[in-house]
Design a protein around this motif. Structure first.
Motif, PDB file in Angstrom:
ATOM      1  N   SER A 163       3.175  -9.635   3.569  1.00  0.00           N
ATOM      2  CA  SER A 163       3.254  -8.177   3.614  1.00  0.00           C
ATOM      3  C   SER A 163       3.334  -7.574   2.215  1.00  0.00           C
ATOM      4  N   VAL A 164       2.704  -6.401   2.063  1.00  0.00           N
ATOM      5  CA  VAL A 164       2.709  -5.681   0.792  1.00  0.00           C
ATOM      6  C   VAL A 164       3.010  -4.212   1.064  1.00  0.00           C
ATOM      7  N   VAL A 165       3.427  -3.520   0.001  1.00  0.00           N
ATOM      8  CA  VAL A 165       3.732  -2.096   0.096  1.00  0.00           C
ATOM      9  C   VAL A 165       2.502  -1.289  -0.319  1.00  0.00           C
ATOM     10  N   PHE A 166       2.220  -0.245   0.443  1.00  0.00           N
ATOM     11  CA  PHE A 166       1.018   0.542   0.158  1.00  0.00           C
ATOM     12  C   PHE A 166       1.256   2.002   0.479  1.00  0.00           C
ATOM     13  N   GLY A 167       0.339   2.830   0.029  1.00  0.00           N
ATOM     14  CA  GLY A 167       0.408   4.249   0.330  1.00  0.00           C
ATOM     15  C   GLY A 167      -0.902   4.928   0.023  1.00  0.00           C
ATOM     16  N   ALA A 168      -0.979   6.192   0.342  1.00  0.00           N
ATOM     17  CA  ALA A 168      -2.154   6.978  -0.015  1.00  0.00           C
ATOM     18  C   ALA A 168      -2.192   7.148  -1.531  1.00  0.00           C
ATOM     19  N   PRO A 169      -3.364   7.362  -2.109  1.00  0.00           N
ATOM     20  CA  PRO A 169      -3.447   7.509  -3.572  1.00  0.00           C
ATOM     21  C   PRO A 169      -2.513   8.580  -4.121  1.00  0.00           C
ATOM     22  N   SER A 170      -2.359   9.699  -3.414  1.00  0.00           N
ATOM     23  CA  SER A 170      -1.512  10.784  -3.907  1.00  0.00           C
ATOM     24  C   SER A 170      -0.048  10.376  -4.000  1.00  0.00           C
ATOM     25  N   VAL A 171       0.393   9.470  -3.113  1.00  0.00           N
ATOM     26  CA  VAL A 171       1.777   8.976  -3.146  1.00  0.00           C
ATOM     27  C   VAL A 171       1.896   7.821  -4.120  1.00  0.00           C
ATOM     28  N   ALA A 172       0.919   6.935  -4.094  1.00  0.00           N
ATOM     29  CA  ALA A 172       0.988   5.739  -4.933  1.00  0.00           C
ATOM     30  C   ALA A 172       1.039   6.080  -6.414  1.00  0.00           C
ATOM     31  N   GLU A 173       0.327   7.107  -6.825  1.00  0.00           N
ATOM     32  CA  GLU A 173       0.313   7.440  -8.252  1.00  0.00           C
ATOM     33  C   GLU A 173       1.685   7.887  -8.742  1.00  0.00           C
ATOM     34  N   ARG A 174       2.556   8.333  -7.854  1.00  0.00           N
ATOM     35  CA  ARG A 174       3.889   8.780  -8.243  1.00  0.00           C
ATOM     36  C   ARG A 174       4.857   7.612  -8.455  1.00  0.00           C
ATOM     37  N   VAL A 175       4.516   6.420  -7.909  1.00  0.00           N
ATOM     38  CA  VAL A 175       5.432   5.277  -8.029  1.00  0.00           C
ATOM     39  C   VAL A 175       4.815   4.116  -8.801  1.00  0.00           C
ATOM     40  N   GLN A 176       3.537   4.207  -9.131  1.00  0.00           N
ATOM     41  CA  GLN A 176       2.843   3.109  -9.803  1.00  0.00           C
ATOM     42  C   GLN A 176       3.577   2.734 -11.086  1.00  0.00           C
ATOM     43  N   GLY A 177       3.917   1.450 -11.222  1.00  0.00           N
ATOM     44  CA  GLY A 177       4.576   0.952 -12.426  1.00  0.00           C
ATOM     45  C   GLY A 177       6.069   1.134 -12.449  1.00  0.00           C
ATOM     46  N   LEU A 178       6.632   1.795 -11.449  1.00  0.00           N
ATOM     47  CA  LEU A 178       8.074   2.027 -11.404  1.00  0.00           C
ATOM     48  C   LEU A 178       8.760   0.957 -10.556  1.00  0.00           C
ATOM     49  N   SER A 179       9.976   0.606 -10.958  1.00  0.00           N
ATOM     50  CA  SER A 179      10.802  -0.240 -10.110  1.00  0.00           C
ATOM     51  C   SER A 179      11.181   0.566  -8.874  1.00  0.00           C
ATOM     52  N   PRO A 180      11.313  -0.071  -7.696  1.00  0.00           N
ATOM     53  CA  PRO A 180      11.638   0.687  -6.486  1.00  0.00           C
ATOM     54  C   PRO A 180      12.885   1.549  -6.604  1.00  0.00           C
ATOM     55  N   ASP A 181      13.852   1.127  -7.419  1.00  0.00           N
ATOM     56  CA  ASP A 181      15.048   1.957  -7.547  1.00  0.00           C
ATOM     57  C   ASP A 181      14.792   3.210  -8.377  1.00  0.00           C
ATOM     58  N   LYS A 182      13.597   3.318  -8.956  1.00  0.00           N
ATOM     59  CA  LYS A 182      13.218   4.504  -9.721  1.00  0.00           C
ATOM     60  C   LYS A 182      12.223   5.391  -8.976  1.00  0.00           C
ATOM     61  N   TRP A 183      11.884   4.996  -7.759  1.00  0.00           N
ATOM     62  CA  TRP A 183      10.937   5.816  -7.009  1.00  0.00           C
ATOM     63  C   TRP A 183      11.525   7.205  -6.751  1.00  0.00           C
ATOM     64  N   PRO A 184      10.689   8.231  -6.780  1.00  0.00           N
ATOM     65  CA  PRO A 184      11.183   9.581  -6.465  1.00  0.00           C
ATOM     66  C   PRO A 184      11.824   9.610  -5.080  1.00  0.00           C
ATOM     67  N   ARG A 185      12.973  10.233  -4.995  1.00  0.00           N
ATOM     68  CA  ARG A 185      13.748  10.185  -3.757  1.00  0.00           C
ATOM     69  C   ARG A 185      13.131  10.993  -2.620  1.00  0.00           C
ATOM     70  N   ASP A 186      12.177  11.833  -2.933  1.00  0.00           N
ATOM     71  CA  ASP A 186      11.572  12.636  -1.869  1.00  0.00           C
ATOM     72  C   ASP A 186      10.419  11.910  -1.179  1.00  0.00           C
ATOM     73  N   ILE A 187      10.131  10.696  -1.605  1.00  0.00           N
ATOM     74  CA  ILE A 187       9.063   9.915  -0.953  1.00  0.00           C
ATOM     75  C   ILE A 187       9.698   9.051   0.142  1.00  0.00           C
TER      76      ILE A 187
END
Length: 305
Positions: A163-187
């Protein structure tokens, strides 16, 4: 209405067409005496003569001529139908039952290649939500998720649980390269209720606490999770084989190279007698080959992350 015996009809029609008892006997691989007896029995059965007998010679009469012509047409129709059946035998029917997400996102984009390779197999596809007893007498092959061992069933691993984590391009660009604990909280994190531990285990291999305060949306069907992710409602986790084609064309984005692997997989299972069925084996071999052929695409996808 009772019909005359077939051997008598064949003997009579062949005699008229060949013009003699000897000719009919040679065609039917019997003796002239046997042909003569069949013809006489047919006349007795019908209650009317079909030949005029003149000085030891047999000449077909008008009734016999019409009857022989009708039989000739009938025998030719039977011969033509038989040739068609032999040239295009009835398709062998196989029932394939699988999970909806697997069917839609993995099997259906490939099924045309099976149809082209095996047009003689009639495939009936059903969702895996119906129970499979394998005791209905049908040629049934089903996908099952597990360790590969089920009582009284033969199993063939098609692919591993990865299994892998995925999203639409508009969402993925907001988390690309970030550690999960740094993901924007509104996602939001999109959670499949039947696999609630996927996110926990994925966060674990990512080295972060799975209790990060992202909002979570729960769904009972993986198809809904997939659609929500496609619509940009959040990040989801699913089998990487399901999204490989969409990732390759940019419709979806795998946001991390991390792959959650379990000691489980997706197996094609069937009863032992079905495993010996030619059509079922063609289907299972095709499934194995398709999964193997996809391995190169998965390697290319991983290399691009």
């Amino acid at each position: 209405m009772r019909l005359p015996r077939l051997n008598a009809l064949r003997a009579f029609e062949a005699t008229v067409r060949a013009g003699s008892l000897n000719g009919a006997a040679a065609e039917l691989f019997v003796t002239p005496t046997a042909v003569s007896r069949h013809v006489k029995n047919l006349e007795d059965d019908l209650g009317t003569p079909l030949f005029d007998r003149r000085g030891g010679h047999m000449v077909v009469n008008s009734v016999g001529r019409r009857y022989a012509a009708a039989l000739n047409r009938s025998f030719r129709a039977i011969a033509d139908s038989t040739a068609q059946v032999r040239a295009s035998p009835e398709k062998a029917s196989v029932v394939l039952r699988a999970y909806t997400a697997l069917l839609v996102h993995w099997l259906m984009p490939r099924i045309s290649s099976f149809q082209k390779a095996h047009p003689e197999v009639e495939l009936n596809i059903e969702t895996g939500f119906r129970s499979t007893s394998f005791s209905t007498g049908l040629v049934e092959v089903a996908f099952r998720y597990g360790a590969g061992s089920w009582p009284n069933l033969n199993s063939f691993k098609i692919f591993d649980d990865e299994s892998v984590v995925f999203g639409a391009p508009s969402v993925a660009e907001r988390v690309q390269g970030l550690s999960p604990d740094k993901w924007p909280r509104d996602i939001p994190i999109l959670v499949h209720s039947r696999r609630p531990l996927d996110w926990t285990d994925w966060f674990s291999i990512a080295g972060v606490d799975d209790q990060i305060p992202n909002r979570r949306l729960g769904f009972e069907d993986m198809m809904l999770v997939y659609q929500a992710a496609h619509d940009g409602l959040g990040l989801a986790i699913t089998q990487r084989r399901y999204i490989a084609a969409n990732v390759a064309r940019g419709a979806l984005v795998q946001v991390s190279p991390l792959v959650l692997r379990r000691e489980l997989g997706y197996y094609a299972v069937c009863s032992p007698d079905v495993a010996e069925n030619k059509s079922a084996r063609m289907l299972i071999d095709w499934l194995l080959n398709e999964a193997e052929a996809q391995d190169d695409d998965l390697l290319n996808c991983a290399a691009s992350l």
